[in-house]
Enzyme design. Sequence first.
Site, PDB file in Angstrom:
ATOM      1  N   SER A 113       0.805  -1.226   0.000  1.00 29.02           N
ATOM      2  CA  SER A 113       0.000   0.000   0.000  1.00 29.02           C
ATOM      3  C   SER A 113       0.832   1.267   0.000  1.00 29.02           C
ATOM      4  O   SER A 113       0.345   2.329  -0.402  1.00 29.02           O
ATOM      5  CB  SER A 113      -0.950   0.001   1.207  1.00 29.02           C
ATOM      6  OG  SER A 113      -1.886  -1.042   1.103  1.00 29.02           O
ATOM      7  N   PHE A 277     -11.398   8.210  16.181  1.00 28.45           N
ATOM      8  CA  PHE A 277     -12.432   7.486  16.904  1.00 28.45           C
ATOM      9  C   PHE A 277     -11.964   6.222  17.617  1.00 28.45           C
ATOM     10  O   PHE A 277     -12.732   5.643  18.383  1.00 28.45           O
ATOM     11  CB  PHE A 277     -13.573   7.144  15.941  1.00 28.45           C
ATOM     12  CG  PHE A 277     -14.265   8.348  15.388  1.00 28.45           C
ATOM     13  CD1 PHE A 277     -15.084   9.121  16.197  1.00 28.45           C
ATOM     14  CD2 PHE A 277     -14.071   8.745  14.076  1.00 28.45           C
ATOM     15  CE1 PHE A 277     -15.711  10.252  15.702  1.00 28.45           C
ATOM     16  CE2 PHE A 277     -14.691   9.872  13.572  1.00 28.45           C
ATOM     17  CZ  PHE A 277     -15.514  10.626  14.390  1.00 28.45           C
ATOM     18  N   GLU A 319     -10.666   6.588   2.096  1.00 29.77           N
ATOM     19  CA  GLU A 319     -10.104   5.245   2.006  1.00 29.77           C
ATOM     20  C   GLU A 319     -10.951   4.233   2.772  1.00 29.77           C
ATOM     21  O   GLU A 319     -11.180   4.389   3.979  1.00 29.77           O
ATOM     22  CB  GLU A 319      -8.676   5.214   2.562  1.00 29.77           C
ATOM     23  CG  GLU A 319      -8.042   3.832   2.432  1.00 29.77           C
ATOM     24  CD  GLU A 319      -6.836   3.621   3.321  1.00 29.77           C
ATOM     25  OE1 GLU A 319      -5.944   2.861   2.916  1.00 29.77           O
ATOM     26  OE2 GLU A 319      -6.785   4.215   4.420  1.00 29.77           O
ATOM     27  N   ASP A 324      -8.862  -4.294   2.972  1.00 24.21           N
ATOM     28  CA  ASP A 324      -7.557  -4.936   2.926  1.00 24.21           C
ATOM     29  C   ASP A 324      -7.334  -5.824   4.145  1.00 24.21           C
ATOM     30  O   ASP A 324      -6.882  -6.969   4.034  1.00 24.21           O
ATOM     31  CB  ASP A 324      -6.485  -3.849   2.855  1.00 24.21           C
ATOM     32  CG  ASP A 324      -5.072  -4.395   2.859  1.00 24.21           C
ATOM     33  OD1 ASP A 324      -4.653  -4.977   1.844  1.00 24.21           O
ATOM     34  OD2 ASP A 324      -4.379  -4.225   3.877  1.00 24.21           O
ATOM     35  N   HIS A 366      -4.369  -2.051  -4.826  1.00 31.13           N
ATOM     36  CA  HIS A 366      -3.925  -3.377  -5.258  1.00 31.13           C
ATOM     37  C   HIS A 366      -5.072  -4.346  -5.004  1.00 31.13           C
ATOM     38  O   HIS A 366      -6.101  -3.970  -4.441  1.00 31.13           O
ATOM     39  CB  HIS A 366      -2.673  -3.822  -4.476  1.00 31.13           C
ATOM     40  CG  HIS A 366      -2.872  -3.752  -2.977  1.00 31.13           C
ATOM     41  ND1 HIS A 366      -3.646  -4.655  -2.288  1.00 31.13           N
ATOM     42  CD2 HIS A 366      -2.425  -2.854  -2.058  1.00 31.13           C
ATOM     43  CE1 HIS A 366      -3.675  -4.333  -1.004  1.00 31.13           C
ATOM     44  NE2 HIS A 366      -2.944  -3.225  -0.841  1.00 31.13           N
ATOM     45  N   HIS A 435      -1.243  -9.777  -0.888  1.00 27.23           N
ATOM     46  CA  HIS A 435      -1.829  -8.998  -1.971  1.00 27.23           C
ATOM     47  C   HIS A 435      -1.784  -9.777  -3.279  1.00 27.23           C
ATOM     48  O   HIS A 435      -1.045 -10.746  -3.415  1.00 27.23           O
ATOM     49  CB  HIS A 435      -1.060  -7.685  -2.159  1.00 27.23           C
ATOM     50  CG  HIS A 435      -1.140  -6.778  -0.980  1.00 27.23           C
ATOM     51  ND1 HIS A 435      -0.320  -5.683  -0.823  1.00 27.23           N
ATOM     52  CD2 HIS A 435      -1.946  -6.785   0.103  1.00 27.23           C
ATOM     53  CE1 HIS A 435      -0.618  -5.061   0.305  1.00 27.23           C
ATOM     54  NE2 HIS A 435      -1.597  -5.716   0.886  1.00 27.23           N
TER      55      HIS A 435
END
Length: 515
Positions: A113, A277, A319, A324, A366, A435
């Site tokens: 990433s 958070f 994002e 992921d 990816h 990945h």
Amino acid sequence: MGEVLRSTSSSRWLLGIQFLVLCVVEEKNPEFWRAQAQTTLKSALSRKLNTNVAKNIVLFLGDGMGITTITAARILKGQLENQTGEETVMTMDTFPYVGLAKVYSVDFQIPDSAATATAYLCGVKTNLNMVGLSAAAQNGVCRTQKGNEVTSILKWAKDAGKSVGVVTTTRVQHWYSDADMPASAKRDGCTDIAAQLINNTDIDVVIGGGRKYMTPKGTVDPEYPLDRSSLGKRQDNRNLIDEWISMKKEKVAHYVWNKKEFDAVDPETTDYLMALFEPGDMRYEVERDPLMDPSIIETTEKAIRILQKNPKGFFLLVEGGRIDQGHHASRASMALHEAVALDNAVARSLQLTNEDETLTIVTADHSHSLSFNGYPFRGNSILGKSPLYGQDLLPYTTLMYGNGPGHKIIDNKRPDIQSKDYIQQAAVPLDSETHGGEDVAVLARGPMAHLFQGVNEQSYLAHAMAYAACVGANQQHCVATTSYRLAESRSSAPHSSLTSVLSVLLGSIMALFLY
């Protein structure tokens, strides 16, 4: 409670069967498919290029959201709405322009990433595990960063006078604090990502998790005071939250850590917002406490409402980071629910913005080793089993991983699948699934969205976004376009044709000077 759950499941199953029957009857008629194709064809033929300058850019990044994940999430989204799922149209499916991005890094066939973020945000491909640096720097050798830094579209937008923001479902730093830096990096004067977050670029909105990376070691967390893993981690004794607040004394800036405080933030009167958070990553959507933590839909909306007050526009990165992480754990259910939540955030963003002036992009950094197989029947649960059995006479999941913690062999056999909470099976045993390296989808709508068609290097995305918004280095087209439109608009008023020609010529001359 168990009876209620069983009753609900049965009702959904019956509704699904009814929907499937109706679909099958309709779909057996050839005219159904012909009419559908004609509607799509007319839509494509009537499409006109939007060549406006993009006042705003909203980039939705599904971390690990490969094409298999998009397809599976589409089916899950439909099945959550009591449909068979395959025919579901997600919001991102409606984007008129679609391309592919090649995601390899300079030194590895399959990227991480960090390298991919450098590509799609900075427009430069780099090495594995490196972010914000060109491939001339060396992975793990911090002193080699000097002179090899690259800037991102977020900075280009900020330098152009736009407001900028980052929303994520992971930690906002993602690459941690000074406590995670090797001693050699500290000796060489390198700075941790959390410190860079508040010092490198003046970001107007920062929303996600990561409280413990911002506070001194041992600082008690306000939400989990008895949890030692939630204590502050910084070894330099800096409180970056307090520093951030002190840097905004001339502005209306809010730091919040729970939903009640978040809901109380008025976008109309807020210049800056930092919302953290959780001590680390935010919770998965299916485990989120809606009384404590807002959804990605809510955080996206708040960010847009704050940023869009700027008359020069904004750049926002949203994002879906835990897609992921769900895949790495071989928990396809978690990953897919995160992808559905991201798609819902895309829908909310489109409601809040104007397509004539806002370029919206959905893509991934990816993919993962996820595969979709086994000839399941139409409407079969995307998280369920194939109707076929392996040669070992045992069932297998429709979604499987090439590697990961889902690989289990007991007494020389795969375990039977009984529990609804199983994780997807994997071919190779690993603690964390890896990945994938295939191209990822790029979906775009709004000004200059047609620039994102075709198969391109991932590093192209940053330059195409910058061109569309007239930020960064490539701006010679912007003055010419603006001057021409100004002349065009004036042509409707009573004035001589000579004046109109002179306006266009003036714009061309200005463009040449800038070039």
